[in-house]
Design a protein around this motif. Structure first.
Motif, short mmCIF file in Angstrom:
data_model
loop_
_atom_site.label_atom_id
_atom_site.label_comp_id
_atom_site.label_asym_id
_atom_site.label_seq_id
_atom_site.Cartn_x
_atom_site.Cartn_y
_atom_site.Cartn_z
N ILE A 1 0.80 -1.25 0.11
CA ILE A 1 0.02 0.27 -0.23
C ILE A 1 0.95 1.14 -0.04
N GLU A 2 1.83 1.07 1.20
CA GLU A 2 2.71 2.26 0.78
C GLU A 2 3.37 2.67 -0.64
N ALA A 3 3.79 1.40 -1.40
CA ALA A 3 4.26 1.73 -2.71
C ALA A 3 3.33 2.10 -3.54
N MET A 4 2.17 1.82 -3.41
CA MET A 4 1.14 2.42 -4.35
C MET A 4 0.77 3.87 -4.00
N LEU A 5 0.90 4.20 -2.67
CA LEU A 5 0.58 5.62 -2.30
C LEU A 5 1.92 6.42 -2.86
N ALA A 6 2.92 6.00 -2.87
CA ALA A 6 4.19 6.70 -3.35
C ALA A 6 4.34 6.94 -4.87
N ARG A 7 3.45 6.22 -5.66
CA ARG A 7 3.21 6.51 -6.96
C ARG A 7 2.44 7.51 -7.27
N ASP A 8 1.83 8.12 -6.50
CA ASP A 8 0.75 9.36 -6.63
C ASP A 8 1.43 10.63 -6.92
N ASP A 9 1.10 11.32 -7.83
CA ASP A 9 1.56 12.88 -7.95
C ASP A 9 1.09 13.65 -7.24
N PRO A 10 2.03 14.23 -6.25
CA PRO A 10 1.49 15.10 -5.11
C PRO A 10 0.91 16.49 -5.85
N HIS A 11 1.40 16.48 -7.02
CA HIS A 11 0.71 18.00 -7.53
C HIS A 11 -0.53 17.59 -8.24
N ASN A 12 -0.90 16.57 -8.50
CA ASN A 12 -2.24 16.22 -9.01
C ASN A 12 -3.25 15.49 -8.15
N PRO A 13 -3.88 16.24 -7.06
CA PRO A 13 -4.44 15.53 -6.05
C PRO A 13 -5.94 14.98 -6.69
N ALA A 14 -6.15 15.20 -8.03
CA ALA A 14 -7.46 14.53 -8.44
C ALA A 14 -7.07 13.08 -8.85
N HIS A 15 -5.68 12.52 -9.05
CA HIS A 15 -5.43 11.25 -9.13
C HIS A 15 -4.83 10.44 -7.87
N THR A 16 -5.26 10.67 -6.64
CA THR A 16 -4.70 9.95 -5.61
C THR A 16 -5.40 8.49 -5.63
N SER A 17 -4.41 7.51 -5.35
CA SER A 17 -5.01 6.21 -5.53
C SER A 17 -5.39 5.79 -3.86
N THR A 18 -6.32 4.38 -3.91
CA THR A 18 -6.81 4.22 -2.64
C THR A 18 -6.45 2.75 -2.64
N ALA B 1 -17.19 9.12 4.45
CA ALA B 1 -15.70 9.63 4.33
C ALA B 1 -15.01 8.99 3.40
N CYS B 2 -15.49 7.82 2.98
CA CYS B 2 -14.66 7.07 1.85
C CYS B 2 -14.95 7.62 0.46
N ALA B 3 -16.44 8.11 0.37
CA ALA B 3 -16.98 8.60 -1.08
C ALA B 3 -16.10 10.02 -1.22
N GLN B 4 -16.10 10.83 -0.19
CA GLN B 4 -15.39 12.25 -0.19
C GLN B 4 -14.13 12.07 -0.21
N GLY B 5 -13.43 11.04 0.51
CA GLY B 5 -12.11 10.94 0.69
C GLY B 5 -11.35 10.66 -0.64
N SER B 6 -11.95 9.97 -1.64
CA SER B 6 -11.11 9.71 -2.73
C SER B 6 -11.79 10.71 -3.79
N ASP B 7 -12.52 11.66 -3.29
CA ASP B 7 -13.27 12.48 -4.42
C ASP B 7 -12.10 13.91 -4.50
N SER B 8 -11.92 14.28 -5.59
CA SER B 8 -10.92 15.33 -6.13
C SER B 8 -9.95 15.65 -4.83
N GLY B 9 -9.38 14.74 -4.51
CA GLY B 9 -8.44 14.77 -3.25
C GLY B 9 -8.59 15.52 -2.16
N GLY B 10 -9.86 15.90 -1.84
CA GLY B 10 -10.25 16.70 -0.77
C GLY B 10 -10.59 16.12 0.65
#
Ligand SMILES: [Zn+2]
Ligand SMILES: [Zn+2]
Length: 820
Positions: free
Chosen positions: A273-290, A334-343
């Motif tokens: 899971i850490e490896a998956m999170l590390a692939r996220d682009d911090p400048h593009n919160p719209a594509h945070t993986s879960t 929280a799950c629905a909003q959590g992964s929505d638009s990185g907010g």
């Protein structure tokens, strides 16, 4: 309330936008007809996946459903637009397009009405919007407003403008408090004349979750321990497994992580899971993986929760059966909003079977821990398997899924092997590549070793006991604990160790009969074709009661045999009987007492998740010395004080009339044995059995899963059973035997028409292993085939013609895991 919102008399403007709505259905309602959905007029703010309320039938009874399509007149399919009713109400709940697709796959694959699948995917608390409150937030209007203001309001507005941007959005009340001499009503005036913009937001009142509180307390108190201190160096095997998973991030792949108990599978999950999170682009919160992590319900202890919160903090949501309705609703949002638009905050969901429907977006990794566990299969409509739905979701998401276990199911294991060339393939054909990527963790981490397991023959134990007893002495007691296990318990207690004892059967005795063998009376349930079980209950005047474990009917124990008036005997095994025997044997010498130093964990003593947790924490603290229970204690517990694990009878699951009996027995014995030796001491395991040569028991004692799997797969191949073949089962139920028989005969006949074309093998109709439950006769038809597609095609064809309907009388079970 709802009916006030809908006024069919109100004239509506001509509708041009339509929605196809599939109405949610409860578990017991029958009928397949509305699967394709009904057409309604749709307002502009309705989108596919949205949950709406629609009028049904002549009475315009309101029902909730999911929009599966939006379109123009083409959705009318010949209906006149004037006859189409509008959607009555739009709810704030929306299913993502991917979840709608998953539902439609489940509906086809498991032969379940689509509306019923939707009904299962949404927690009741979400449907009812439990705990929802509407809150108003205000912000400054983005453009200057030139409405003239009174002197009082001018001062208020000047103060509002002077506030920093971070102060917004805020509530009217909080805003008034920030300002000098301004009341809430003055703030409301500013809203009315447009200087402030008000938005209302649906929020769930969040209350504290006891399990998370416990998990956090455990983190705080054990910061020095290896688990909470965070990542230790990985073993060579863990590193290899992690690399394989990490190498597939971003694509669909199925991994089987076969690791012996205590080999550090959870650490691999956490790192992946850490490896998956590390692939996220911090400048593009719209594509945070879960990520989604499934565990069997019973393994959702603070131990698991605390490992995840220690690593990922409040980015973890834990879904468990101890949540209140509003907590459940809050977590879902929280799950629905959590992964929505990185907010939001939630990135990782840990939960039991239904957490596979968590409303996360961009799922980048799914983990199914203890993937062999039977609690992943739902035993009512829709009869889905959480592991298989997880694989399907991973495929739709385009992400890897890890199936982890010390004792993988043969379904999973067979997929890690290369398929042998089929019998009718031309000579020299290469075997096809295996479907799953296998990683093995063959050893425990650190100093821990797998415990030695001793198999004890119950026949020898009886002879041994007879030898040590004085001549002429008649022992009136039934001994479920033989001399070998009894000695070991005594030694362990003397040495301050803890003991874990498994007996996979509840109650006191499962066989109630006449003492006269010539009479032969046996107490059976009046409503089911099974024997009943005697339970002790000291609160009752009679001292106990008789229960049917299938229809739950309760009866009193007859004073004498109803046929011959002789005395009655209670025979057989049950956790309550072992409990009494332990207290009798170790009460005086080791202060063992029920409810304090001796705890029993089974479906009778554990009514809620909290009971279960309380018992476990008493055992963890060392206050309780002996923990006795059903398979509940075999799963995921990790207590270093356990020096002895005893299996009272390894035979309870062997005798089941089910082709998976040996597999179940192997899993149970291997899993419970894995609870010993978690500390420095390797501990020991004693398995009592009447079948000491049984391969499932012998190989479990040697911790040799691979050999067992090879042996068992060869047996299944020979008998043409899953996982080599695919299976489905149709059970027809009726209070009238002939009706159940006729319905089953008709289905068998229809399915036989596909035998030649699709290579189906149809067995039946025949009575089920338990031929009657709750006054309903049960007749079954079994279908096997080489591929799941063959069965699907036959079922789909019958379903389209309305000849196969999943309802109260017909249970269709695709990939059944129990054949009772
Ligand atoms: Zn019954
Ligand atoms: Zn009798």
């Amino acid at each position: 309330m709802e009916s006030d919102l809908f006024h069919p008399e109100t004239p509506t403007p001509a509708m041009t936008r339509f929605a196809r709505v599939v109405v949610e259905r409860g578990i017991d309602r029958a009928g397949d007809s509305a699967d394709a959905g009904l057409t309604y007029g749709a307002p502009d703010d309705v989108h596919p996946g949205q949950r709406v309320v629609v009028p049904l039938g002549r009475g315009d009874k309101l029902a909730a459903g999911i929009v599966v399509a939006i379109g123009g007149a083409e959705l009318l399919a010949g209906l006149s637009a004037s006859r189409v009713k509008p959607i009555a109400r739009v709810t704030p709940v929306t299913l993502t397009p991917l979840i709608v697709k998953l539902a439609s796959w489940m509906s086809d694959y498991y032969v379940a009405p689509l509306g019923m699948v939707f009904g299962t995917m949404l927690p009741a608390a979400v449907k009812k919007q439990t705990g929802t409150k509407t809150r108003v937030y205000v912000d400054r209007a983005p453009v200057a407003i030139d409405t003239p203001l009174s002197k009082r309001l001018t001062s208020a507005w000047e103060q509002v403008q002077a506030l920093p941007a971070e102060a917004f959005p805020t509530t009217p009340r909080a805003l008034a408090m920030m300002l000098d001499g301004v009341t809430e009503s003055a703030v409301k005036k500013l809203i009315e004349n447009g200087h402030l913009l008000a938005t209302s937001k649906q929020e769930v009142q969040e209350s504290r979750d006891w399990l998370m509180d416990c998990a956090n307390a455990q983190n705080a108190s054990s910061t020095g321990s290896a688990q909470a201190a965070g990542p230790l160096a990985l073993t060579e095997h863990q590193t290899a497994a992690l690399d394989r998973v990490a190498g597939t991030l971003g694509t669909f792949a199925v991994h089987c992580l076969h690791g012996v108990t205590g080999s550090g599978k959870t650490e691999v999950y956490l790192r992946a899971i850490e490896a998956m999170l590390a692939r996220d682009d911090p400048h593009n919160p719209a594509h945070t993986s879960t990520a989604i992590m499934l565990v069997p319900e019973i393994a959702l202890t603070p131990q698991t929760a605390s490992r995840f919160t220690a690593r990922f903090g409040d980015r973890v949501a834990v879904l468990h059966s101890g949540l209140t309705a509003s907590q459940r609703h809050g977590q879902w949002l929280a799950c629905a909003q959590g992964s929505d638009s990185g907010g939001g905050r939630v990135r990782i969901v840990v939960g039991a079977r239904s957490a596979i429907f968590a409303p996360l977006r961009n799922v980048g990794l799914i983990v199914v821990d203890e993937e062999h566990d039977s609690s992943y299969k739902q035993d009512q409509l829709p009869r889905y398997h959480g592991r298989d739905v997880a694989i399907k979701r991973a495929q739709l998401e385009g992400c890897p899924v890890i199936l982890g276990s010390a004792t993988p199911s043969l379904e999973t294991w067979a997929n890690t092997k290369q398929a042998p060339p089929s019998a009718n393939a031309p000579a020299g054909t290469l075997p096809s590549a295996s479907k799953y990527i296998l990683s093995s963790l063959p050893a425990r981490v650190g100093q821990a070793r797998l415990p030695p397991v001793q198999i004890v023959d119950l026949a020898d134990e009886r002879r041994l006991r007879a030898l040590v007893q004085p001549e002429g002495w008649r022992d009136r007691h039934l001994h479920l604990i033989g001399p070998t296990l009894e000695d070991a318990i005594g030694q362990t207690l003397t040495g301050q160790g803890q003991v874990l004892l498994l007996l996979n059967r509840r109650g006191y005795a499962n066989y109630i009969c006449c003492t006269d063998p010539k009479c032969g009376w046996v107490m059976q349930c009046e409503h089911c074709d099974v024997t009943t079980v005697y339970h002790i209950d000291r609160r009752l005047k009679a001292g106990g009661f008789v229960r049917c474990h299938h229809c739950l009917a309760e009866l009193t124990l007859p004073a004498s045999c109803p046929d011959c008036k002789k005395t009655i005997n209670t025979f057989g095994l049950g956790t309550q009987r072992v409990e009494a025997e332990l207290e009798r044997k170790f009460g005086p010498s080791h202060a063992l007492a029920m409810g304090t130093t001796l705890l029993r964990l089974d479906g009778d003593s554990m009514q809620t998740a909290r009971d279960y947790f309380t018992a476990l924490s008493r055992f963890a603290s060392g206050q309780a010395r002996v923990l006795l229970g059903t398979q509940m204690i075999a799963k995921g517990l990790d207590y270093p004080g356990v020096r002895l694990v005893g299996v009272i009878s390894a035979d309870t699951s062997l005798s089941f009339p089910d082709f998976r009996a040996a597999e179940r027995t192997f899993q149970l014995v291997a899993q419970v044995a894995g609870r010993a030796g978690r500390g420095k001491d390797p501990g020991r395991v004693i398995v009592q059995t009447a079948n000491p040569q049984e391969p499932a028991i012998v190989l479990a004692a040697r911790h040799d899963f691979v050999r067992f799997a090879d042996f068992e797969l060869a047996q299944r191949t020979e008998s043409g059973l899953p996982p080599i073949k695919r299976m489905a089962r149709v059970v027809c139920r009726d209070v009238v035997l002939a009706k159940a028989q006729n319905a089953a005969a008709e289905i068998a006949g229809l399915l036989r028409e596909f035998e030649a074309d699709l290579g189906l093998r149809v067995v039946g109709p025949m009575p089920c292993a338990i031929a009657r439950i709750g006054d309903h006769h049960r007749i079954e038809v079994q279908v096997t085939a080489n591929s799941r597609t063959a069965i699907q095609r036959a079922f789909a064809s019958l379903r389209e013609q309305g000849l196969l309907v999943s309802d109260a009388h017909t249970a269709v079970d695709v990939d059944p895991i129990a054949l009772l």
